[in-house]
Scaffold this motif. Structure first.
Motif, mmCIF file in Angstrom:
data_model
loop_
_atom_site.group_PDB
_atom_site.id
_atom_site.type_symbol
_atom_site.label_atom_id
_atom_site.label_comp_id
_atom_site.label_asym_id
_atom_site.label_seq_id
_atom_site.Cartn_x
_atom_site.Cartn_y
_atom_site.Cartn_z
ATOM 1 N N SER A 20 0.831 -1.207 0.000
ATOM 2 C CA SER A 20 0.000 0.000 0.000
ATOM 3 C C SER A 20 0.866 1.259 0.000
ATOM 4 N N ILE A 21 2.065 1.177 0.565
ATOM 5 C CA ILE A 21 3.004 2.305 0.582
ATOM 6 C C ILE A 21 3.745 2.423 -0.752
ATOM 7 N N GLU A 22 4.157 1.283 -1.300
ATOM 8 C CA GLU A 22 4.917 1.242 -2.557
ATOM 9 C C GLU A 22 4.207 0.279 -3.516
ATOM 10 N N PRO A 23 3.126 0.739 -4.168
ATOM 11 C CA PRO A 23 2.324 -0.170 -4.984
ATOM 12 C C PRO A 23 2.897 -0.477 -6.372
ATOM 13 N N MET A 24 3.883 0.287 -6.804
ATOM 14 C CA MET A 24 4.437 0.080 -8.131
ATOM 15 C C MET A 24 5.803 -0.605 -8.036
ATOM 16 N N CYS A 25 6.156 -1.360 -9.075
ATOM 17 C CA CYS A 25 7.410 -2.099 -9.121
ATOM 18 C C CYS A 25 8.604 -1.144 -9.144
ATOM 19 N N ARG A 26 9.518 -1.360 -8.231
ATOM 20 C CA ARG A 26 10.722 -0.533 -8.128
ATOM 21 C C ARG A 26 11.631 -0.722 -9.341
ATOM 22 N N GLY A 27 11.757 -1.936 -9.827
ATOM 23 C CA GLY A 27 12.609 -2.205 -10.990
ATOM 24 C C GLY A 27 12.070 -1.568 -12.254
ATOM 25 N N CYS A 28 10.776 -1.709 -12.495
ATOM 26 C CA CYS A 28 10.166 -1.098 -13.679
ATOM 27 C C CYS A 28 10.229 0.421 -13.591
ATOM 28 N N ARG A 29 9.962 0.964 -12.409
ATOM 29 C CA ARG A 29 9.996 2.418 -12.236
ATOM 30 C C ARG A 29 11.380 2.966 -12.567
ATOM 31 N N ALA A 30 12.431 2.239 -12.214
ATOM 32 C CA ALA A 30 13.803 2.667 -12.508
ATOM 33 C C ALA A 30 14.062 2.702 -14.008
ATOM 34 N N GLU A 31 13.281 1.944 -14.777
ATOM 35 C CA GLU A 31 13.425 1.913 -16.234
ATOM 36 C C GLU A 31 12.352 2.749 -16.931
ATOM 37 N N GLY A 32 11.605 3.558 -16.163
ATOM 38 C CA GLY A 32 10.631 4.461 -16.752
ATOM 39 C C GLY A 32 9.272 3.855 -17.034
ATOM 40 N N ARG A 33 8.998 2.669 -16.486
ATOM 41 C CA ARG A 33 7.694 2.037 -16.681
ATOM 42 C C ARG A 33 6.923 2.037 -15.371
ATOM 43 N N LEU A 34 5.605 2.062 -15.448
ATOM 44 C CA LEU A 34 4.761 1.937 -14.266
ATOM 45 C C LEU A 34 4.050 0.590 -14.330
ATOM 46 N N THR A 35 4.445 -0.310 -13.440
ATOM 47 C CA THR A 35 3.881 -1.645 -13.388
ATOM 48 C C THR A 35 3.477 -1.932 -11.946
ATOM 49 N N PRO A 36 2.260 -2.408 -11.713
ATOM 50 C CA PRO A 36 1.875 -2.752 -10.345
ATOM 51 C C PRO A 36 2.776 -3.849 -9.776
ATOM 52 N N ALA A 37 3.137 -3.684 -8.526
ATOM 53 C CA ALA A 37 3.949 -4.685 -7.828
ATOM 54 C C ALA A 37 3.031 -5.739 -7.226
ATOM 55 N N ASN A 38 3.533 -6.963 -7.147
ATOM 56 C CA ASN A 38 2.796 -8.036 -6.486
ATOM 57 C C ASN A 38 3.695 -8.844 -5.552
ATOM 58 N N THR A 39 4.943 -8.415 -5.422
ATOM 59 C CA THR A 39 5.924 -9.126 -4.599
ATOM 60 C C THR A 39 6.642 -8.123 -3.712
#
Length: 83
Positions: A20-39
């Motif tokens: 809930s604090i960090e809902p988006m993938c950290r790896g994708c965000r670093a590459e300029g993409r917004l992907t929901p995190a599930n792990t």
């Protein structure tokens, strides 16, 4: 070495709170993409001395592909995959 915390109610609550604090993938965000995190991953692996239930600064959110890539490289490889 600490026992694996993943099948506990404490981990389930911590994981849900972190997503809930960090809902988006950290790896994708670093590459300029917004992907929901599930792990939720430990920044310092338990096997490397990390706390089983760290604060949120000790956790990172990833999508399944980014988490798999990070895990396959090992702890010393860092948090994001290179393309």
């Amino acid at each position: 070495m600490a026992k694996c915390p993943y099948n506990t109610a404490t981990w389930a609550r911590l994981r849900a709170a972190h997503l809930s604090i960090e809902p988006m993938c950290r790896g994708c965000r670093a590459e300029g993409r917004l992907t929901p995190a599930n792990t939720v991953d430990h920044v310092v692996p338990i096997t490397e001395g990390g706390a089983p239930f760290p604060g949120h600064d000790g956790l990172a959110s990833y999508c399944a592909p980014c988490h798999s890539a990070k895990t396959a490289r090992g702890a010393e490889a860092g948090a994001i995959r290179s393309t």
